[in-house]
Design an enzyme around this catalytic site. Structure first.
Site, PDB file in Angstrom:
ATOM      1  N   CYS A   1       0.872  -1.178   0.000  1.00  0.00           N
ATOM      2  CA  CYS A   1       0.000   0.000   0.000  1.00  0.00           C
ATOM      3  C   CYS A   1       0.908   1.227   0.000  1.00  0.00           C
ATOM      4  O   CYS A   1       1.778   1.350   0.875  1.00  0.00           O
ATOM      5  CB  CYS A   1      -0.891  -0.005   1.236  1.00  0.00           C
ATOM      6  SG  CYS A   1      -1.826   1.524   1.505  1.00  0.00           S
TER       7      CYS A   1
ATOM      8  N   CYS B   1      -1.104   3.527  -6.809  1.00  0.00           N
ATOM      9  CA  CYS B   1      -1.874   2.879  -5.741  1.00  0.00           C
ATOM     10  C   CYS B   1      -2.007   1.422  -6.147  1.00  0.00           C
ATOM     11  O   CYS B   1      -2.305   1.121  -7.309  1.00  0.00           O
ATOM     12  CB  CYS B   1      -3.242   3.530  -5.591  1.00  0.00           C
ATOM     13  SG  CYS B   1      -4.390   2.617  -4.502  1.00  0.00           S
TER      14      CYS B   1
END
Length: 294
Positions: free
Chosen positions: A99, A210
């Site tokens: 992440c 992302c």
């Protein structure tokens, strides 16, 4: 005498096989891959493809999803607690923070807290800039990643000769989650991302900053085939390969595990995705403890 030698040879071969079996089992490592939602599955997929013998555990903090809209101090404590709880239970050999938001916030604290290697993800700006020197490139990420000083520094260091067009989107994270649940998001994706693409000069490369966004690659490539969509998945897999030498065994795939933090919400999309790679040996919610850190 011949039968003695023959018998002794069999014993030696048997002992050698036992030593090899022990050595191979010692080299079978376990990797824990962490994200708030399903985005980290894009990293897991790359690791699985490059290192199919690794045992992989996927942990999603769905109780605190999404991360990109929460204060950094809250996220730091949460990420440390969740990851340390999982490491205590699973005893992995390596932790991947799959992440971008969590990586920029919690990597130093986790590396100080844990005795195993911790690998984070960063936007592949250097790769895009090297592929399009002096050109127009895009950075598609969450608002938190787009606005971080860390991202500014990456662009200044690796893409100073390029024009970087940034687009921060939390909506795209939710669209990726819906896509993984089987919903048709194509129209919403085209409208949302298309406005940004149409408003910028022609971009040859777009960095998916992302880990949720590579899950949308089939749709992105189909709608905008002239753009090269770049992510960090393969680079992370190669880094794991450097840190954890493994013995390749074509006959055996590493086991898969699934953990999550919201006991009331079974992550069906993640379970479906993982089961396509092989049987899931263990699936259960994780109990999160409090850990002190400096």
């Amino acid at each position: 005498m011949l039968s003695f030698r023959s018998g002794w040879g069999k014993i030696c071969i048997s002992l050698l096989n036992c030593r090899l079996s022990f050595f191979c089992s010692a080299m079978k490592h376990t990797v824990l891959i962490f994200d708030s939602g399903v985005g980290g599955l894009s990293i897991l997929q790359e690791v699985r493809q490059l290192l199919p013998n690794l045992a992989l555990s996927y942990l999603m903090d769905n109780a605190a999803f999404p991360y990109g809209v929460q204060p950094d101090d809250v996220l730091l404590r949460r990420i440390v607690n969740v990851c340390c709880s999982a490491v205590e239970v699973l005893q992995p050999d390596l932790l991947i923070i799959a992440c971008n938001t969590a990586s920029t916030i919690a990597l130093p604290a986790l590396r100080q807290q844990l005795s195993i290697p911790v690998v984070g993800v960063v936007p592949a700006i250097k790769v895009a800039a090297n592929s399009a020197p002096g050109g127009h490139i895009g950075l598609l990420a969450t608002p938190a990643t787009i606005n971080r000083t860390y991202t500014d520094d990456l662009i200044a260091e690796f893409a100073s000769g390029c024009t970087v067009h940034r687009f921060g989107s939390s909506e795209l994270v939710l669209l990726a989650e819906e896509f993984m649940l089987g919903y048709d998001i194509n129209s919403a994706l085209i409208e949302h991302v298309g406005k940004w693409i149409d408003s910028t000069p022609t971009m040859t490369h777009v960095v998916l900053g992302c880990t949720h966004f590579p899950l949308l690659n089939p749709l992105l490539q189909r709608q905008w085939p002239k753009i090269q969509w770049i992510d960090s998945g393969n680079a992370i897999a190669r880094r794991v390969q450097q840190l954890l030498p493994v013995i390749l065994d074509d006959n055996k795939s590493g086991e898969l595990q699934l953990l999550w933090t919201d006991a009331k919400q079974m992550p069906t999309a993640a379970e479906t995705f993982l089961s396509q790679m092989g049987p899931i040996s263990h699936a259960a919610p994780l109990s999160v403890k409090e850990f002190s850190y400096t």
